[in-house]
Design a protein around this motif. Structure first.
Motif, short mmCIF file in Angstrom:
data_model
loop_
_atom_site.label_atom_id
_atom_site.label_comp_id
_atom_site.label_asym_id
_atom_site.label_seq_id
_atom_site.Cartn_x
_atom_site.Cartn_y
_atom_site.Cartn_z
N ALA A 142 -20.30 24.91 -130.70
CA ALA A 142 -20.02 24.24 -129.40
C ALA A 142 -19.42 25.31 -128.34
O ALA A 142 -19.87 25.16 -127.04
CB ALA A 142 -19.22 23.15 -129.62
N CYS A 143 -18.45 26.05 -128.59
CA CYS A 143 -17.89 26.91 -127.66
C CYS A 143 -18.92 27.83 -127.32
O CYS A 143 -19.08 28.12 -125.94
CB CYS A 143 -16.55 27.52 -128.43
N CYS A 144 -19.81 28.42 -128.07
CA CYS A 144 -20.76 29.45 -127.83
C CYS A 144 -21.80 28.81 -126.80
O CYS A 144 -22.01 29.31 -125.81
CB CYS A 144 -21.68 29.73 -128.87
N GLU A 145 -21.98 27.61 -127.19
CA GLU A 145 -23.16 26.84 -126.25
C GLU A 145 -22.47 26.52 -124.86
O GLU A 145 -23.16 26.71 -123.82
CB GLU A 145 -23.56 25.30 -126.85
N ILE B 154 -14.08 38.74 -136.99
CA ILE B 154 -12.72 38.17 -137.59
C ILE B 154 -12.87 36.71 -137.86
O ILE B 154 -13.38 35.97 -137.11
CB ILE B 154 -11.64 38.44 -136.51
N THR B 155 -12.09 36.55 -138.95
CA THR B 155 -12.05 35.05 -139.26
C THR B 155 -10.89 34.32 -138.41
O THR B 155 -10.01 34.91 -138.42
CB THR B 155 -11.86 34.75 -141.06
N PRO B 156 -11.22 32.94 -138.17
CA PRO B 156 -12.35 32.08 -138.04
C PRO B 156 -12.97 32.06 -136.57
O PRO B 156 -13.55 30.90 -136.23
CB PRO B 156 -11.42 30.89 -138.40
N ALA B 157 -13.18 33.03 -136.10
CA ALA B 157 -13.57 33.01 -134.75
C ALA B 157 -15.15 33.65 -134.72
O ALA B 157 -15.86 33.16 -133.65
CB ALA B 157 -12.96 33.81 -133.75
N THR B 158 -15.32 34.46 -135.71
CA THR B 158 -16.59 35.26 -135.55
C THR B 158 -18.02 34.49 -135.59
O THR B 158 -18.81 34.77 -134.81
CB THR B 158 -16.77 36.38 -136.71
N GLU B 159 -17.98 33.10 -135.68
CA GLU B 159 -19.26 32.31 -135.85
C GLU B 159 -19.66 32.20 -134.35
O GLU B 159 -20.65 31.96 -134.20
CB GLU B 159 -18.97 30.86 -136.31
N ILE B 160 -18.46 32.02 -133.49
CA ILE B 160 -19.01 31.89 -132.12
C ILE B 160 -19.95 33.16 -131.38
O ILE B 160 -21.04 32.83 -130.97
CB ILE B 160 -17.54 31.89 -130.98
#
Lengths: 196, 385, 285
Positions: free
Chosen positions: B20-23, B38-44
């Motif tokens: 959602a942050c990425c969107e 880096i965990t847990p941010a890299t999904e962005i």
């Protein structure tokens, strides 16, 4: 719906997280409920184990984690052993019957078993077992509207596999509707209460 | 101006906070992101890397967080809206460039999905222990803006706000998520693009002959200059004058650093967002932010069910700190209770703002999980008069 | 009426006098750079200079171009962002040996690996001059510095060799004695697409030369003249510098390989086809 805590657990590749996502999506997008899904990271997620927590409610969900699941879905022996102690008294236990042998239960647990992997294989693809399980869950718990869940399945699956997964969902649903619960009785074995 | 309809994923989604942050960033107009895994941010940024080639923009995975936190500033001066995402260890490496962004007035967003620390700590588990680092982590005096979402929906909404504030104030904005909020999946409603207000970059209207890169127009924020348009401007992390030229004097330092601080402080009343409920007649008020605010809310509800008069105040903007609001609460409350996933960070700010008007009680948690509702509730019960 | 020095429009004369010491070579390199800009007839509005920290890091402050004085070691990643967001810019990284190869060493090799279209001018005075002449990764063995009062013993980097291994497409080394060759090299890199690297050996009479009893700026010029040998195409493994030995100069590498932006575009076009939206210029909304 009262606040309902659900844990789905198994091993990687079984679609554990996807199952929780589908149910959460059905509840929050198609049924106007609140849904909060968290995956287990960290030590809990090691060794190929996979676990998802899903909370459903009519009012906003505040506490993000499942503390005592009302419903526990287990698709591996390890998951069953690990999470059984958390299950609420009188809760629902759903097991992949070919992969899990129940050796200990809490009193009044209502147990539903499904050969989800086998049913998926009958449809030609073992990997769709999660859709069978989602269908079965929908059938036996009667928690969510079946059309809402079917739409969430369709939303969550790439177009090329959509029809197959919807078939798997129906198969699981029908299987679930034909089942009645086994209520756990005297075989309860005391297990230490694990705080989340 | 409005968001670009080609970029906004309008609809109702079931998304985690990271996605959602990425969107939100894409909707806000971010067309450049840099990251280091880096965990847990890299999904962005994983999502950004997947989405941005069909939106029109660039993702680059850099060699470390030092690089990530400065490549994005190059992109900003190249004309893009840009951000980077990280978690504790990477955030530590980015500190110098947060100061650089503050000093050069480079609008950008730093996302920190907080995990347990210090050092490598708990990569996959939550904390809120970077709050002071977000405020004071870079050397020297500067003011910062930091926002704290408590749900995936807010990860979307507030990321847009973070970008807008960055542009409005020409300042780096810290987006202080936590592991739970980042990894939690909930319904996220993304509105139509024409419902999303975007703050454009304040490019100068002056010609290159009358433009001063760090001259201001009364609101303490200088207009931005485009690169490659013949302005032949200079910018530096050294103390500089309105021309952007280094000026190593106490006078230049005083003028610049005070303005950097004042441009944000003067607007504090307008940019300290908060949520307040039931505080008027409350005897005890719980003050929290991020994921802890949800656990605190649960405790408030349970306490009220027992007949306790409890109010809640949630920080959405952590920095600048809402001094005035807290002081107002402290004037009539019997106590302020501050649970947070650290051993006492924002509670110090609450104490400072409350200035002895009422007791301030810390409910610390070292991180790795969230408070048990009972821990907060019993703290509330204990201080009840 | 005095004739205007042709490079004067390229300098910020309102900032003069500059901060560099008498005999320092940085000014010579700027003169060459300005002449290269003029000779190559490049659109000056499209040129951006990015510097790090140090004596050479101050170059950005004196050139009358869009110029960025960044943080220590990070000129290359800043320049990377600038170039990727605004590909029409001709981005020059102008900085020193310590800034680029020590604190910024990781970015140097990765930018060369990615083949980002940047032109790097590395003024190598073999020391950290701004801070008082400490040892750098480039300081030749046995040289005396503020932090090696008994002589250095760390083996130094051979910068051309390093950046060649990392993937740079153009690599040359000249000294501040070789102003014509240096100017030509600087003109050449404007025509290259990809990561280009010029090492300019430059005196620091105040610190490095004084401590090592090598005389003043003029003595250093004589030293450069005597010790330099032009070997175009020399294997970069053979061009390492020593305290008093031969200085191999010349154009060592001039090759072509696709730059980062071309590779990115090709990959996205292959993977996404029509769905790829090319980002020619990032306009900020």
């Amino acid at each position: 719906m009262q606040l309902t805590e659900i844990r789905i657990a198994g091993f990687g590749g079984q679609g554990v997280i996807l199952s929780a996502t589908i149910l959460g999506r059905a509840a929050s997008i198609y049924q106007g409920l609140f849904a909060t899904m968290t995956q287990s990271f960290g030590p809990e997620a090691r060794g190929g184990a996979s676990s998802a927590q899903l909370i459903l409610s009519e009012s906003p969900i505040l506490y993000p984690y499942v503390t005592q699941p009302d419903i526990l879905v287990v698709m591996s022996q390890e998951a069953c052993t690990r999470f059984m102690p958390e299950l609420k008294d009188g809760g629902i236990l759903i097991v992949e019957q070919d992969l899990v042998r129940i050796s200990a239960l809490k009193p009044n647990t209502r147990v539903f078993s499904v050969p989800a992997t086998r049913l998926a294989e009958e449809l030609g693809k073992r990997m769709i077992l999660n859709s069978v399980m989602v269908g079965f869950f929908t059938g036996v718990t009667q928690l969510l509207d079946r059309d809402a869940v079917a739409r969430a399945v369709a939303d969550s699956i790439p177009p090329s596999l959509r029809d197959l997964n919807l078939k798997a969902f129906s198969k699981g649903l029908d299987y679930g509707l034909s089942q009645s619960a086994t209520v756990a009785g005297g075989e309860f074995e005391d297990v230490a209460y694990l705080e989340d | 101006m409005k968001a670009d309809p080609q970029a906004v994923l309008t609809g109702t989604h079931f998304l985690d906070g990271d996605k959602a942050c990425c969107e939100g960033a894409i909707a806000a107009g971010a067309r450049f992101a840099a990251g280091y895994p880096i965990t847990p941010a890299t999904e962005i940024v994983e999502r950004f890397a997947s989405r941005i080639p069909s939106v029109g923009g660039t993702f680059i995975q850099m060699e470390d967080e030092l690089a990530a936190s400065i490549v994005l500033q190059g992109a900003v001066w190249g004309g893009a809206k840009a951000f980077t995402v990280t978690s504790g260890p990477g955030f530590s490496l980015m500190m110098e460039h947060i100061g650089y962004a503050a000093m050069t007035e480079t609008p950008c967003v730093f996302v920190d999905v907080q995990r347990g620390g210090p050092s490598t700590g708990l990569p996959t588990l939550p904390a809120q222990a970077d709050m002071m680092q977000a405020r004071w982590g870079s050397h020297g005096d500067y003011e910062i803006i930091a926002l704290c979402p408590n749900s995936p929906q807010e990860c979307f909404d507030l990321t847009i706000r973070a970008f807008n504030l960055a542009e409005e104030f020409r300042a780096p904005v810290m987006f202080m998520m936590d592991e739970v909020v980042g990894h939690m999946t909930e319904k996220v409603v993304i509105p139509a693009a024409d419902q999303i207000e975007i703050t454009p970059r304040r490019f100068t209207h002056r010609s290159k002959f009358e433009y001063l890169p760090y001259g201001t127009n009364g609101d303490m924020v200088p207009d931005f200059v485009p690169t490659g348009q013949g302005y032949k401007f200079h910018m530096t992390g050294l103390t500089h004058d309105e021309r952007g030229y280094p000026n190593m004097t106490p006078q230049a330092q005083d003028q610049l650093v005070r303005r950097l601080q004042k441009k944000i402080r003067a607007a504090a009343a307008r940019i300290t967002f908060f949520e307040e409920e039931g505080t008027e007649n409350a005897e005890v008020i719980v003050i929290s932010y991020g994921i802890t605010s949800r656990v605190a809310q649960r405790a408030v509800e349970l306490g009220r069910a027992r007949g306790l008069k409890i109010g809640k105040f949630r920080l959405i903007t952590a920095w600048p700190f809402p001094d005035e609001q807290i002081r107002r609460l402290a004037l009539h409350a019997k106590a302020l209770v501050v649970p947070e996933l650290n051993l006492g960070q924002m509670v110090r700010e609450v104490e400072r703002a409350a200035a002895g008007l009422c007791p301030v009680i810390s409910v610390p948690h070292a991180g790795g999980g969230v408070h048990r509702t009972d821990d907060i509730l019993s703290a509330l019960v204990e201080v009840m008069p | 009426m005095s004739t205007l020095n042709p490079v004067e429009p390229l300098l910020r004369s309102d900032r003069l006098p500059h901060i560099w010491c008498p005999g320092c070579g940085i000014g010579i390199t700027i003169n060459c750079f300005a002449r290269a800009l003029i000779e190559s007839k490049i659109d000056l509005d499209s040129v951006a200079v990015v510097s790090g920290i140090g004596c050479s890091g101050r170059v950005a402050g004196y050139v009358n171009l869009d110029s960025f004085h960044t943080t220590h070691g990070r000129a290359i990643p800043f320049a990377t962002g600038l170039k990727l967001a605004n590909p029409k810019l001709e981005v020059i990284v102008y900085s020193g040996d310590g800034d680029l190869s020590a604190i910024g060493g990781n970015h140097l090799i990765h930018a060369a690996r990615r083949n980002i279209d940047l032109k790097v001018i590395c003024v190598n005075n073999l020391t950290y001059a701004m801070t008082g002449g400490q040892s750098a990764p480039t300081t030749p063995e046995h040289a005396v510095s503020a932090t090696s009062p008994y002589g250095t013993f760390e083996p130094p980097f051979n910068l051309p060799h390093l950046v060649e291994a990392a993937g740079a497409v153009y690599i040359a080394r000249w000294t501040t004695f070789h102003v014509r060759q240096l100017t030509r090299a600087m003109s050449e890199i404007f025509k290259k697409k990809g990561f280009s690297f010029i090492e300019v050996l430059s005196p620091c009479p105040t610190l490095y030369q004084r401590r090592n009893k090598m005389g003043d700026g003029l003595d250093t010029m004589k030293f450069y003249k005597e010790k330099s040998r032009i070997r175009h195409g020399a294997p970069t493994s053979e061009v390492g510098l020593t305290l008093n030995g031969e200085i191999i100069v010349g154009k060592f590498v001039d090759r072509d390989r696709p730059d980062y932006a071309s590779l990115m575009r090709a990959q996205y076009v292959e993977a996404l086809g029509d769905r790829y939206v090319e980002c020619r210029e990032t306009t900020c909304n």
